[in-house]
Design an enzyme around this catalytic site. Structure first.
Site, PDB file in Angstrom:
ATOM      1  N   ARG A   3       0.814  -1.232   0.000  1.00  0.00           N
ATOM      2  CA  ARG A   3       0.000   0.000   0.000  1.00  0.00           C
ATOM      3  C   ARG A   3       0.845   1.278   0.000  1.00  0.00           C
ATOM      4  O   ARG A   3       0.418   2.316   0.495  1.00  0.00           O
ATOM      5  CB  ARG A   3      -0.969   0.038   1.175  1.00  0.00           C
ATOM      6  N   LYS A  35       5.699  23.039 -14.031  1.00  0.00           N
ATOM      7  CA  LYS A  35       5.003  21.780 -13.736  1.00  0.00           C
ATOM      8  C   LYS A  35       4.657  21.697 -12.255  1.00  0.00           C
ATOM      9  O   LYS A  35       3.530  21.336 -11.879  1.00  0.00           O
ATOM     10  CB  LYS A  35       5.899  20.596 -14.155  1.00  0.00           C
ATOM     11  N   ARG A  74      -4.763  21.384 -13.931  1.00  0.00           N
ATOM     12  CA  ARG A  74      -3.730  20.455 -14.383  1.00  0.00           C
ATOM     13  C   ARG A  74      -3.999  19.935 -15.786  1.00  0.00           C
ATOM     14  O   ARG A  74      -3.079  19.524 -16.495  1.00  0.00           O
ATOM     15  CB  ARG A  74      -3.590  19.292 -13.398  1.00  0.00           C
ATOM     16  N   ASN A  81      -2.211  18.842 -20.559  1.00  0.00           N
ATOM     17  CA  ASN A  81      -2.540  17.939 -21.664  1.00  0.00           C
ATOM     18  C   ASN A  81      -2.509  18.643 -23.018  1.00  0.00           C
ATOM     19  O   ASN A  81      -2.867  18.035 -24.026  1.00  0.00           O
ATOM     20  CB  ASN A  81      -3.920  17.318 -21.453  1.00  0.00           C
ATOM     21  N   HIS A 122      -1.771  16.774 -26.048  1.00  0.00           N
ATOM     22  CA  HIS A 122      -1.724  15.357 -25.686  1.00  0.00           C
ATOM     23  C   HIS A 122      -2.947  14.565 -26.130  1.00  0.00           C
ATOM     24  O   HIS A 122      -2.845  13.360 -26.324  1.00  0.00           O
ATOM     25  CB  HIS A 122      -1.523  15.199 -24.177  1.00  0.00           C
ATOM     26  N   HIS A 129       6.862   9.981 -28.197  1.00  0.00           N
ATOM     27  CA  HIS A 129       5.830  10.724 -27.478  1.00  0.00           C
ATOM     28  C   HIS A 129       5.950  12.224 -27.757  1.00  0.00           C
ATOM     29  O   HIS A 129       4.967  12.892 -28.072  1.00  0.00           O
ATOM     30  CB  HIS A 129       5.949  10.444 -25.983  1.00  0.00           C
TER      31      HIS A 129
END
Lengths: 362, 362
Positions: free
Chosen positions: A121, A227, A241, A245, A248, A265
């Site tokens: 966890r 960032k 946030r 993107n 993207h 990418h």
């Protein structure tokens, strides 16, 4: 040492940036985290180039440590590789006090991050990104992921690292194509958030890609700061946030359609950004000339700016549409599509996948 | 409707407890969460008993909803079942606005919680526990898990649900053995945190296990309140929350050695609690008579209090020792072992696995 702090309450953490710092991580892990046991996850290629430097520092700080290798690139980002890492961690008697160091590019960081977030966890994670892309983007912000046969990054967690350790000197061994990919994210940061940084890049991008040490460090620090700021404002991508993107949504679709080995990418993101910038102008959301400035900067560092139409225009568009509907950023039936208001400012508008292509030349 | 709030900043959530409330969940999901799409994860057996009631409420609240079934019990808690659920969620076009409802016992809650926490990096989760054990313990606190061949719950996340919805009326179909398992956790809550509740149980435990509606609801509310308080103080088990492991370190080892189908979790925990209470007295940490009171209460609800020695005393002890060293609660080489200071108060002491058995009769 430049330090940028990601402010997330009890999940806050520093990003430290200094050329030649890789060997010093061990000492910091002991001094600041009281670490006693480290497991590094890397790839054969990255490991060969950099593990010895890292290991020297770990050993001289008296840290018990082992290394686990995963395959290069996105091939490693599967549940079954995660499962093998769990096995290895149990074999190494890794417990909740163990620190996992992700030494590598974005894929290693995503996979090691996913494993760190789910083993017992959650155990402490330190990101040591070795590509420019990972340094300025994926190592910061706590997104972890593995891929699903039906789409990239469909399985993952939000799990912040305890520390991001960036040594720009490791980039000297990076292929030019991978440097360019990092530049795409650096340019993105300027385009959506900081017009002054964008203008700085218009002057200095060539020097950055030529690995001028000072310019490279400054570009990394400034991109990381953006960032970190965005992530600090919106950890779980509920709002702001999503601006990250930019480029993207279509970029992921391009990767998906062409295959992840056919296009990098950063190249897909560059194409996606250009497409989004043109869409912004077409819809009169951004002033004329916005796309041109972006194109100039992307060109200057050798990034592509036009949609590939390997399958013929119509078929490709159909394929992109299909790919976008399984992209994880789809909320309901519309896409959150990031557009520019000007260089340095972006916003999200809602479009159906079909509207994305409305009026586009290609 | 009784409401207990788990206070965890922006991850806070309510636990709602009312007999006969299962059919009302749908309306709450729409009104409070603006839900539009629900995927319920359940088992064939639980689904047959309760899904229709839940579904009626979802439908009359105009919620689009589907049901996914997983096998009964711990068999379902594997990475490969998680992986199948990811496939199904993609098939159902589940997106970040989808709500996952875990309708079932602890295993369903653990698995569905793990999947909810990792699908698209987290979608909303509502726990609808249908066993007493899950109602008073596993549905509250955000622990999710799947098992690893080398140990239980070795893979998982901390991921808080958005809501826990407890309908004590669903327990009427529960086998007596499963009721007893829930009683073990209820007794644990009193033993470690609330002497007054423990005394209340000494008077009323028989009535609770006979499913007297008022006594049952009161026991659930009080146990849940303790769990919520402890979790609110220490979400990630850095300190206080470890007290909830009272009886569990050895309990897990017993389950591991005997096999999870041979002994119920609550029975193993009962034995573990008795062992820990006797150890507390033996080490003069708790007053004489502490273990006796615990034994009396466990006896009264039909829970076992003695270590099973299926393999012969020595071999079994060896097996327990081995099992404890892969248990996820091991930090470094010592165990955090929960002992009682008195009925209603507990603390963690550090012991090697060997010290756990020092001076024990068995």
């Amino acid at each position: 040492m430049n330090t940028v702090q990601v402010m997330l309450g009890d999940r806050s953490y520093p990003i430290r940036i200094r050329p030649g710092s890789l060997a010093d991580l061990g000492e910091t892990l002991v001094r600041e985290f009281g670490a006693a046991h480290v497991v590094s996850i890397t790839t054969p290629r990255v490991g060969e180039a950099h593990f010895e430097t890292l290991a020297r520092g770990l050993s001289s700080a008296d840290l018990a440590h082992q290394r686990l290798d995963v395959p290069e690139g996105d091939r490693a980002k599967t549940l079954s590789h995660a499962s093998r890492l769990y096995d290895s961690l149990i074999d190494l008697e890794a417990d909740r006090d163990t620190v996992i160091v992700a030494l590598g590019g974005g894929a290693v960081g995503d996979l090691a991050g996913f494993v760190a977030s789910t083993y017992l966890r959650g155990v402490a994670l330190v990101q040591v990104p070795t590509t420019l892309l990972a340094q300025v983007d994926s190592s910061v912000g706590g997104k972890t992921a593995v891929n699903h046969s039906r789409g990239k990054n469909l399985i993952g967690t939000f799990f912040q690292p305890r520390l991001v350790w960036i040594d720009p000197a490791v980039l000297s061994t990076l292929p030019a194509s991978e440097l360019r990919c990092g530049m795409a994210e650096i340019i993105k940061a300027g385009a959506i958030w900081d017009g002054e940084f964008f203008a700085w890049l218009e002057k200095n991008a060539k020097g950055v890609t030529a690995l001028d040490p000072e310019l490279l460090s400054e570009a990394i620090v400034r991109a990381v700061r953006i960032k970190a700021e965005v992530v600090g404002l919106d950890e779980r991508e509920a709002g702001l946030r999503a601006l990250l993107n930019f480029g993207h949504t279509l970029g992921h679709a391009i990767e998906n359609v062409l295959g992840y080995r056919e296009i990098h990418h950063g190249e897909a993101v560059a194409i996606g950004m250009m497409f989004a910038a043109r869409l912004s102008e077409r819809r009169e959301l951004a002033p004329a000339g916005t796309a041109e400035r972006l194109e100039g900067l992307l060109d200057c560092v050798g990034l592509p700016t036009e949609l590939p139409d390997a399958l013929g225009v119509t078929e490709t568009r159909e394929a992109y549409l299909r790919a976008m509907t399984v992209d994880k950023k789809v909320r309901g039936r519309q896409l959150g599509f990031v557009v520019l208001s000007e260089i340095g400012r972006a916003k999200v508008i809602k479009l159906t996948p079909e509207e994305v292509f409305e009026g586009a030349d290609q």
